[in-house]
Design a protein around this motif. Structure first.
Motif, PDB file in Angstrom:
ATOM      1  N   SER A   6       2.388   2.789  -2.389  1.00 29.37           N
ATOM      2  CA  SER A   6       3.632   2.795  -3.157  1.00 29.37           C
ATOM      3  C   SER A   6       3.453   3.284  -4.587  1.00 29.37           C
ATOM      4  O   SER A   6       4.406   3.287  -5.368  1.00 29.37           O
ATOM      5  CB  SER A   6       4.226   1.384  -3.167  1.00 29.37           C
ATOM      6  N   THR A  57       0.175   2.517  -6.382  1.00 27.96           N
ATOM      7  CA  THR A  57      -0.789   1.600  -7.007  1.00 27.96           C
ATOM      8  C   THR A  57      -1.714   2.308  -7.997  1.00 27.96           C
ATOM      9  O   THR A  57      -1.864   1.873  -9.139  1.00 27.96           O
ATOM     10  CB  THR A  57      -1.688   0.962  -5.929  1.00 27.96           C
ATOM     11  N   TRP A 107      -1.457   5.158  -9.344  1.00 32.10           N
ATOM     12  CA  TRP A 107      -0.667   5.775 -10.418  1.00 32.10           C
ATOM     13  C   TRP A 107      -0.387   4.738 -11.509  1.00 32.10           C
ATOM     14  O   TRP A 107      -0.659   4.967 -12.693  1.00 32.10           O
ATOM     15  CB  TRP A 107       0.636   6.314  -9.824  1.00 32.10           C
ATOM     16  N   LEU A 164       8.505   9.326 -10.641  1.00 31.69           N
ATOM     17  CA  LEU A 164       8.483  10.751 -10.346  1.00 31.69           C
ATOM     18  C   LEU A 164       9.584  11.493 -11.111  1.00 31.69           C
ATOM     19  O   LEU A 164       9.375  12.578 -11.642  1.00 31.69           O
ATOM     20  CB  LEU A 164       8.697  10.914  -8.841  1.00 31.69           C
ATOM     21  N   ARG A 198      -2.454  13.115  -1.804  1.00 31.99           N
ATOM     22  CA  ARG A 198      -2.096  13.976  -0.688  1.00 31.99           C
ATOM     23  C   ARG A 198      -1.010  14.972  -1.090  1.00 31.99           C
ATOM     24  O   ARG A 198      -1.249  16.175  -1.144  1.00 31.99           O
ATOM     25  CB  ARG A 198      -1.633  13.082   0.478  1.00 31.99           C
ATOM     26  N   LYS A 199       0.202  14.475  -1.347  1.00 30.41           N
ATOM     27  CA  LYS A 199       1.298  15.368  -1.741  1.00 30.41           C
ATOM     28  C   LYS A 199       1.959  14.923  -3.038  1.00 30.41           C
ATOM     29  O   LYS A 199       2.361  15.733  -3.849  1.00 30.41           O
ATOM     30  CB  LYS A 199       2.355  15.412  -0.638  1.00 30.41           C
ATOM     31  N   PRO A 251       0.810  -1.224   0.000  1.00 29.43           N
ATOM     32  CA  PRO A 251       0.000   0.000   0.000  1.00 29.43           C
ATOM     33  C   PRO A 251       0.847   1.281   0.000  1.00 29.43           C
ATOM     34  O   PRO A 251       1.923   1.320   0.584  1.00 29.43           O
ATOM     35  CB  PRO A 251      -0.785  -0.112   1.319  1.00 29.43           C
TER      36      PRO A 251
HETATM   37  P1  A3P Z   1       1.245  10.604  -0.748  1.00 30.96           P
HETATM   38  O1  A3P Z   1       0.322  10.219   0.349  1.00 30.96           O
HETATM   39  O2  A3P Z   1       2.680  10.629  -0.291  1.00 30.96           O
HETATM   40  O3  A3P Z   1       0.864  11.869  -1.451  1.00 30.96           O
HETATM   41  P2  A3P Z   1      -1.337   4.115  -3.564  1.00 30.96           P
HETATM   42  O4  A3P Z   1      -2.035   4.405  -4.860  1.00 30.96           O
HETATM   43  O5  A3P Z   1      -0.428   2.927  -3.630  1.00 30.96           O
HETATM   44  O6  A3P Z   1      -2.279   4.090  -2.420  1.00 30.96           O
HETATM   45  O7  A3P Z   1      -0.323   5.328  -3.317  1.00 30.96           O
HETATM   46  C1  A3P Z   1      -0.790   6.617  -3.025  1.00 30.96           C
HETATM   47  C2  A3P Z   1       0.379   7.578  -3.017  1.00 30.96           C
HETATM   48  O8  A3P Z   1       0.842   7.775  -4.364  1.00 30.96           O
HETATM   49  C3  A3P Z   1       0.010   8.942  -2.473  1.00 30.96           C
HETATM   50  O9  A3P Z   1       1.203   9.438  -1.869  1.00 30.96           O
HETATM   51  C4  A3P Z   1      -0.316   9.677  -3.769  1.00 30.96           C
HETATM   52  O10 A3P Z   1      -0.300  11.075  -3.667  1.00 30.96           O
HETATM   53  C5  A3P Z   1       0.793   9.169  -4.662  1.00 30.96           C
HETATM   54  N1  A3P Z   1       0.529   9.355  -6.086  1.00 30.96           N
HETATM   55  C6  A3P Z   1      -0.494   8.876  -6.799  1.00 30.96           C
HETATM   56  N2  A3P Z   1      -0.433   9.288  -8.075  1.00 30.96           N
HETATM   57  C7  A3P Z   1       0.678  10.046  -8.180  1.00 30.96           C
HETATM   58  C8  A3P Z   1       1.291  10.762  -9.252  1.00 30.96           C
HETATM   59  N3  A3P Z   1       0.782  10.783 -10.471  1.00 30.96           N
HETATM   60  N4  A3P Z   1       2.425  11.432  -8.975  1.00 30.96           N
HETATM   61  C9  A3P Z   1       2.967  11.434  -7.743  1.00 30.96           C
HETATM   62  N5  A3P Z   1       2.432  10.777  -6.703  1.00 30.96           N
HETATM   63  C10 A3P Z   1       1.296  10.086  -6.911  1.00 30.96           C
END
Ligand code: A3P
Length: 290
Positions: free
Chosen positions: A49, A51, A53, A192, A252-253, A47
């Motif tokens: 990491s 997912t 995205w 990223l 979130r960030k 979780p």
């Molecule tokens: P943060 O809480 O650090 O912002 P998952 O999908 O595995 O639950 O992961 C969620 C995390 O991936 C969150 O991190 C989310 O903001 C980040 N995330 C999702 N899409 C992203 C994107 N396109 N670019 C950067 N971070 C992304």
């Protein structure tokens, strides 16, 4: 009230899972009965990491960069969670080639996968940022126990007393597949740093030949901003009783290195010692910030 309802985990083969989305039956089905198809692609992660995205990237690649599908169908229907009660229902309507999400550790993964030609994409993220992200997410997702204070949560995370078990075991388990032709891994930090280059590598692994315009569209439609604004990807369609985004956003960030704003020096050194001990036989390198 500002307090979340407590969620009571149950254990399946020593790993914590959260009812009612997970049941011993749904996990047993996932492990022992679920039929993997040769053209399946599994989006596997611990979780927080990346997912969602990766899910979006896969949805876009599937359609040669055309965002229509990603903008009209909720992501959990595009790429269901095959180990959950809901996901197992949703799977029935998915047409091959399927993209399927999973947080399962390697030892609980579908047995039929291991004699198939199906592919796995494993996305990993530096565990300090995973912990920070999970700390906040646990305050908005009803399935997860509230994370309490950061100090308390640090120990819970390091001991693996969280859903899907220990981050260390998850990563070590899956990374045993490194080098196998149907296993591809990539870090959140690589996505990223170089989203376009990452998309090109993912296409290559999938055997998909997208032209430059299509690749550009995959990239444009899978940025943090694009995902946060896409109603089909930002989980705003879920009831707040399931995910309460009034208490914090799922997106979130979306940065690397936010752990530096949360860990004290002592906590970080403690984490590093546990990391070194647990990961000594695993040569995976992370960017700890970029
Ligand atoms: P943060 O809480 O650090 O912002 P998952 O999908 O595995 O639950 O992961 C969620 C995390 O991936 C969150 O991190 C989310 O903001 C980040 N995330 C999702 N899409 C992203 C994107 N396109 N670019 C950067 N971070 C992304």
């Amino acid at each position: 009230s500002s307090y979340k309802m407590p969620s009571q985990y149950f254990q399946y083969k020593g790993i914590n899972f959260s009812p009612p989305s997970y049941t011993p039956e749904s996990l047993n089905f996932a492990e022992n009965e679920f039929q993997v198809l040769d053209d399946d692609v599994y989006n596997v992660t611990y979780p927080k990491s990346g997912t969602s995205w990766m899910l979006e990237i896969l949805s876009l690649i599937r359609n040669n960069g055309d965002p229509t599908w990603a903008r009209t169908v909720p992501n959990w229907l595009r790429c269901p969670w095959y180990e959950t009660v809901e996901g197992q229902e949703q799977m029935k309507d998915v047409e091959p080639p399927r993209a399927i999400c999973s947080h399962l550790p390697h030892q609980l993964f579908a047995k039929s996968f291991f004699s198939s030609k199906a592919k796995i994409i494993y996305t990993l993220r530096n565990p300090k940022d995973v912990m920070v992200s999970l700390f906040y997410f646990s305050k908005i997702l009803c399935l997860y126990q509230d994370s309490g204070t950061f100090e308390e949560y640090l120990e819970i995370f390091l001991k693996g007393e969280v859903p899907y078990g220990s981050w260390f075991d998850h990563v070590k388990g899956w990374m045993k597949m490194k080098g196998q032709s149907n296993f591809f891994y990539i870090t959140y930090e690589e996505l990223l740093k170089d989203l376009r280059g990452s998309v090109v590598r993912i296409c290559k692994f999938l055997g998909r030949d997208l032209d430059d315009t299509a690749i550009d569209s995959v990239v444009e439609n899978s940025t943090f901003k694009a995902l946060k604004e896409n109603t089909m990807s930002n989980y705003s369609l879920l009831p707040t009783s399931f995910m309460d985004q009034t208490k914090g956003s799922f997106y979130r960030k979306g940065v690397s290195g936010d752990w530096k704003n949360h860990f004290t020096v002592a906590q970080s050194e403690h984490f590093d010692r546990v990391y070194q001990e647990k990961m000594k036989d695993c040569d995976i390198k992370f960017f700890w910030e970029i």
